[in-house]
Design an enzyme around this catalytic site. Structure first.
Site, PDB file in Angstrom:
ATOM      1  CE1 TYR A  59     -45.431  26.380 -12.595  1.00 63.80           C
ATOM      2  CE2 TYR A  59     -46.934  25.720 -10.775  1.00 63.80           C
ATOM      3  CZ  TYR A  59     -46.491  25.453 -12.120  1.00 63.80           C
ATOM      4  OH  TYR A  59     -46.569  24.334 -13.130  1.00 63.80           O
ATOM      5  CB  SER A 206     -51.976  23.942 -21.448  1.00 56.00           C
ATOM      6  OG  SER A 206     -51.049  24.669 -20.456  1.00 56.00           O
ATOM      7  CG  LEU A 208     -59.440  25.057 -21.263  1.00 54.03           C
ATOM      8  CD1 LEU A 208     -59.823  26.145 -20.193  1.00 54.03           C
ATOM      9  CD2 LEU A 208     -60.615  24.517 -21.971  1.00 54.03           C
ATOM     10  N   GLY A 211     -55.777  28.758 -22.795  1.00 48.62           N
ATOM     11  CA  GLY A 211     -56.971  29.763 -22.912  1.00 48.62           C
ATOM     12  C   GLY A 211     -57.420  30.004 -24.477  1.00 48.62           C
TER      13      GLY A 211
END
Length: 334
Positions: A59, A206, A208, A211
């Site tokens: 990252y 993830s 959600l 998003g």
């Protein structure tokens, strides 16, 4: 807002906050990096009891581990720190490929420890399975890190049932990190039964749906320029896929309204509810904003009944989501 602890794994267990924090988006992929906001968010997370922090060497690359290390300086004892190796990148961002060679495992761990400014990693994942290296060799090298005291527990990310079994036979695996949400449920067929059988925890990333389940993504333009979710790499968030999937989000929102919570909180509560005595589940929703962190934490207080869970299953059937979760699935172990 009450964050309880959950236990990942039974053979080599790790107690973590039931809700973790994915730190990736603070440095890359989801819009512009924002170190100051990221630091504020991590500090607020710790204050709220969200102590399970997730990062990876790739990252940034590399800068997210540095950010997390800076954020937890002086508070290391509060944190369950997870990072990953295996998606090899150069400092300029160039992707080298997936690397599970033992010599790389050792070098990657030492580099992560230095960037994080810590003497050990609580949970060390292989980020993606290297199909050119036997998993026994990779996990064998990871086990050496445990013996050396550099790593406390081992994990895998996006691994198949067969790979999980082979890895666990080499050294106890504490957790599998993989995508899991109302929008992604394919692991229920083979992966979850294996995790329950072997006593391995689940860390959904993830949760959600990148998003969309928050209700905040209403069109591609709702995401800032440079956000990878605007690209074809995420078919569910573009074009006809997004249009169709927003109708599913509307159904989740309708149920959330009856519960007095946001759609995102309801979606997280659903993931939390998938855990049981055999399977510890600790999702790691990512954010770089304090206000979204606080909203996510509110999910811990949303209680779902059997009828609520049935309503969500009916509102978002497993096969209703339009589009693959990735445009290119070649890096996923199968």
């Amino acid at each position: 807002m009450t964050i309880h602890k959950r236990t990942l794994g039974s053979t080599s267990s790790l107690d973590v906050s039931a809700l973790g924090l994915g730190c990736m988006g603070m440095s890359e992929f989801y819009g512009s990096p924002d170190e100051a906001s990221g630091l504020d968010t991590i500090h607020r997370a710790l204050d709220l009891g969200v102590t399970f922090l997730d990062t990876a060497d790739m990252y940034g690359p590399f800068i997210n581990e540095q950010l997390v290390g800076k954020a937890i300086a002086g508070r290391r004892d509060e944190v369950q720190l997870a990072t990953k190796f295996g998606n090899e990148r150069r400092a300029d961002g160039t992707r080298v490929g997936i690397n599970g060679r033992p010599e790389y495992v050792r070098a990657a761990c030492d580099a992560s420890l230095e960037r994080l400014g810590v003497d050990h990693i609580d949970l060390y994942y292989q980020h993606r399975v290297d199909k050119t290296v036997p998993i026994e060799e990779t996990v064998g090298a990871m086990a050496e890190l445990v013996a050396a005291g550099k790593v406390r527990r081992l994990g895998l990310s996006e691994a198949s049932a067969t790979t999980i079994r082979k890895a666990h036979a080499t050294h106890p695996i504490t957790a599998l990190q993989t995508e899991y949400s109302l929008f992604t449920r394919d692991l229920e067929d083979e992966i979850l039964p294996v995790l329950r059988e072997l006593g391995i925890g689940l860390v959904p990333y993830s949760p959600l749906g990148r998003g969309i389940l928050t209700g905040a993504i209403t069109s591609e333009s709702a995401l800032e320029e440079g956000d990878s979710r605007r690209t074809a790499y995420f078919p569910r968030l573009n074009g006809e896929g997004l249009k169709a999937n927003l109708e599913l989000v509307d159904r989740v929102r309708a149920i959330a309204d009856t519960k007095g919570c946001t759609p995102g909180q309801l979606a997280l509560a659903w993931v939390l509810a998938q855990g049981d005595d055999e399977l510890g589940v600790a999702p790691i929703p990512g954010t770089k904003r304090v206000k979204y962190l606080e909203e996510n934490v509110g999910a811990a207080d949303v209680e779902l009944t059997y009828d609520d869970l049935a309503a969500l299953d009916q509102a978002v059937p497993r096969d209703a989501v339009v589009g693959d979760r990735y445009g290119d699935l070649s890096s996923i172990d199968s």
